[in-house]
Design a protein around this motif. Structure first.
Motif, mmCIF file in Angstrom:
data_model
loop_
_atom_site.group_PDB
_atom_site.id
_atom_site.type_symbol
_atom_site.label_atom_id
_atom_site.label_comp_id
_atom_site.label_asym_id
_atom_site.label_seq_id
_atom_site.Cartn_x
_atom_site.Cartn_y
_atom_site.Cartn_z
ATOM 1 N N UNK A 39 2.605 61.652 32.548
ATOM 2 C CA UNK A 39 2.965 63.034 32.229
ATOM 3 C C UNK A 39 2.613 63.264 30.774
ATOM 4 N N UNK A 40 2.784 64.487 30.298
ATOM 5 C CA UNK A 40 2.346 64.754 28.916
ATOM 6 C C UNK A 40 3.069 63.848 27.910
ATOM 7 N N UNK A 41 4.397 63.934 27.878
ATOM 8 C CA UNK A 41 5.149 63.106 26.924
ATOM 9 C C UNK A 41 5.941 61.998 27.583
ATOM 10 N N UNK A 42 6.080 62.087 28.891
ATOM 11 C CA UNK A 42 6.810 61.045 29.636
ATOM 12 C C UNK A 42 6.327 61.075 31.084
ATOM 13 N N UNK A 43 6.358 59.914 31.712
ATOM 14 C CA UNK A 43 5.909 59.809 33.113
ATOM 15 C C UNK A 43 6.845 60.581 34.036
ATOM 16 N N UNK A 44 6.372 60.814 35.250
ATOM 17 C CA UNK A 44 7.256 61.420 36.254
ATOM 18 C C UNK A 44 7.964 60.321 37.044
ATOM 19 N N UNK A 45 9.262 60.376 37.021
ATOM 20 C CA UNK A 45 10.121 59.585 37.903
ATOM 21 C C UNK A 45 11.190 60.557 38.382
ATOM 22 N N UNK A 77 15.898 69.378 40.936
ATOM 23 C CA UNK A 77 17.128 69.838 40.282
ATOM 24 C C UNK A 77 17.218 71.363 40.350
ATOM 25 N N UNK A 78 16.087 72.010 40.094
ATOM 26 C CA UNK A 78 16.033 73.476 40.133
ATOM 27 C C UNK A 78 16.354 73.979 41.544
ATOM 28 N N UNK A 79 15.757 73.347 42.535
ATOM 29 C CA UNK A 79 15.951 73.787 43.927
ATOM 30 C C UNK A 79 17.393 73.515 44.375
ATOM 31 N N UNK A 80 17.938 72.383 43.976
ATOM 32 C CA UNK A 80 19.330 72.085 44.343
ATOM 33 C C UNK A 80 20.276 73.112 43.718
ATOM 34 N N UNK A 81 20.017 73.462 42.448
ATOM 35 C CA UNK A 81 20.868 74.466 41.776
ATOM 36 C C UNK A 81 20.758 75.810 42.487
ATOM 37 N N UNK A 82 19.536 76.176 42.871
ATOM 38 C CA UNK A 82 19.339 77.464 43.557
ATOM 39 C C UNK A 82 20.012 77.462 44.919
ATOM 40 N N UNK A 83 19.982 76.316 45.583
ATOM 41 C CA UNK A 83 20.650 76.235 46.898
ATOM 42 C C UNK A 83 22.161 76.379 46.759
ATOM 43 N N UNK A 84 22.664 76.111 45.549
ATOM 44 C CA UNK A 84 24.102 76.305 45.299
ATOM 45 C C UNK A 84 24.395 77.678 44.713
ATOM 46 N N UNK A 85 23.407 78.564 44.723
ATOM 47 C CA UNK A 85 23.653 79.967 44.367
ATOM 48 C C UNK A 85 23.268 80.366 42.958
ATOM 49 N N UNK A 86 22.892 79.392 42.097
ATOM 50 C CA UNK A 86 22.542 79.737 40.711
ATOM 51 C C UNK A 86 21.088 80.206 40.632
ATOM 52 N N UNK A 87 20.733 80.842 39.512
ATOM 53 C CA UNK A 87 19.315 81.056 39.207
ATOM 54 C C UNK A 87 18.858 79.817 38.454
ATOM 55 N N UNK A 88 17.654 79.380 38.730
ATOM 56 C CA UNK A 88 17.213 78.144 38.084
ATOM 57 C C UNK A 88 15.713 78.200 37.853
ATOM 58 N N UNK A 89 15.279 77.512 36.798
ATOM 59 C CA UNK A 89 13.883 77.584 36.385
ATOM 60 C C UNK A 89 13.436 76.204 35.920
ATOM 61 N N UNK A 90 12.221 75.846 36.292
ATOM 62 C CA UNK A 90 11.674 74.564 35.862
ATOM 63 C C UNK A 90 10.492 74.765 34.937
ATOM 64 N N UNK A 91 10.466 74.002 33.849
ATOM 65 C CA UNK A 91 9.315 74.012 32.939
ATOM 66 C C UNK A 91 8.651 72.650 33.082
ATOM 67 N N UNK A 92 7.387 72.653 33.485
ATOM 68 C CA UNK A 92 6.693 71.407 33.817
ATOM 69 C C UNK A 92 5.238 71.524 33.352
ATOM 70 N N UNK A 93 4.742 70.482 32.703
ATOM 71 C CA UNK A 93 3.390 70.538 32.144
ATOM 72 C C UNK A 93 2.312 70.328 33.194
ATOM 73 N N UNK A 94 2.640 69.578 34.232
ATOM 74 C CA UNK A 94 1.633 69.231 35.248
ATOM 75 C C UNK A 94 1.535 70.372 36.276
ATOM 76 N N UNK A 95 0.386 71.078 36.327
ATOM 77 C CA UNK A 95 0.284 72.249 37.209
ATOM 78 C C UNK A 95 0.404 71.892 38.689
ATOM 79 N N UNK A 96 -0.015 70.687 39.068
ATOM 80 C CA UNK A 96 0.122 70.282 40.476
ATOM 81 C C UNK A 96 1.595 70.148 40.853
ATOM 82 N N UNK A 97 2.403 69.636 39.911
ATOM 83 C CA UNK A 97 3.837 69.506 40.178
ATOM 84 C C UNK A 97 4.485 70.891 40.248
ATOM 85 N N UNK A 98 3.989 71.818 39.448
ATOM 86 C CA UNK A 98 4.515 73.192 39.492
ATOM 87 C C UNK A 98 4.232 73.798 40.865
#
Ligand SMILES: C[S@@+](CC[C@H](N)C(=O)[O-])C[C@H]1O[C@@H](n2cnc3c(N)ncnc32)[C@H](O)[C@@H]1O
Length: 272
Positions: A39-45, A77-98
């Motif tokens: 990943x840009x500054x850290x790997x994806x795990x 994490x974003x999807x789990x939060x949204x499934x619990x009713x919150x608004x959630x947003x992810x910032x991710x450098x890798x466009x494929x992961x987005x």
């Protein structure tokens, strides 16, 4: 073993620790991420789903919250939060992961509340979040720390496993269950800034603030009394002086405190 190889090693294990929420999500456009990939500054795990759940519990997430995950990976994490009713947003450098995350959000039926953008977390404005989640590395957390500390008092910050240097967490908890790797969450609550001198009706309060911890004294009737057991919990202040516990709330301007004195009575303070 340094942290990057540790993250890479843990990745193999974590891949199989995928929680039920997204385990059946098919890969987007044949893109299949590989735990430990660069990943840009850290790997994806991926954060084990049990720890995602624990982090959201610790954050006391409600449908009024706006969660931002810094380095959102596959979006769990974003999807789990949204499934619990919150608004959630992810910032991710890798466009494929987005793209993968956006498809997963659609499949889970939460694409309206779970959004993603391709961006660098160090060049992004996440100041509107009420909850920040992250699974980065300690030095990246420390780089983000000044920006986090400028956020609204009461904002919760949840980190998978890694600390914030000398800013000690307000709480820690284990995921439990079948979590085998990267199973601890750390929580901080952004404290109101109270460092300095405050005028009271009948004296002066001096506060020395180090993150959420406070020291200082109360000058009253010609005496200087040290405060003890003193700390912030978001905008809430609590300290002990002259045999009594003082609690209070810093208002939105950051210039007034009003609260209660143990055993009866109220107190107010304004910036000196
Ligand atoms: C350890 S993974 C955590 C993923 C996700 N937050 C989770 O907990 O499952 C870190 C993620 O940060 C992303 N990343 C690394 N540097 C980044 C940067 N500067 N800006 C945005 N994303 C970044 C990586 O691509 C990776 O997906």
């Amino acid at each position: 073993m340094t942290l990057l190889p540790r993250l890479a090693l843990a990745s193999a294990i974590s891949l199989f620790a995928f929680g039920p929420a997204l385990a059946d999500t098919p890969p987007a456009n044949n893109y299949t991420p590989s735990s430990g990939q660069a990943g840009k500054d850290v790997v994806w795990v991926p954060t084990p789903q049990a720890l995602v759940d624990r982090m959201l519990e610790m954050a006391e997430l409600t449908d009024q919250d706006y969660l931002i995950d810094l380095g959102s990976g596959d979006g769990r994490t974003v999807i789990t939060a949204a499934k619990r009713g919150a608004r959630a947003h992810g910032i991710e450098y890798n466009p494929d992961m987005v793209a993968l995350s956006q498809r997963a959000a659609k499949i889970e039926g939460v694409a309206e509340r779970a959004t993603f953008e391709k961006a660098d977390i160090f060049e992004s404005d996440f100041s509107k979040a009420t909850i920040i989640t992250l699974f980065l590395l300690p030095d990246l957390n420390v780089r983000l720390r000044p920006t986090l500390l400028k956020m609204k008092p009461g904002t919760r910050v949840l980190s998978n496993s890694f600390d914030m240097g000398d800013w000690l967490p307000d709480a820690r908890a284990e995921a439990g269950g079948d979590c085998v790797s990267y199973c601890e969450a750390l929580k901080w609550i952004i404290p109101a800034k109270v460092d300095g001198r405050w005028r009271l009706e009948n004296g002066e309060l001096r506060l020395d603030q180090t993150y959420q911890m406070l020291a200082g004294n109360l000058r009253r009737d010609g005496k200087t009394l040290a405060i003890s057991d003193a700390r912030m919990n978001g905008a809430e202040i609590s300290f002990f002086v002259d045999g009594k516990r003082y609690t209070g709330t810093v208002d939105e301007t950051g210039k007034k405190i009003s609260g209660q004195i143990e055993g009866g009575g109220t107190w107010t303070a304004s910036r000196a």
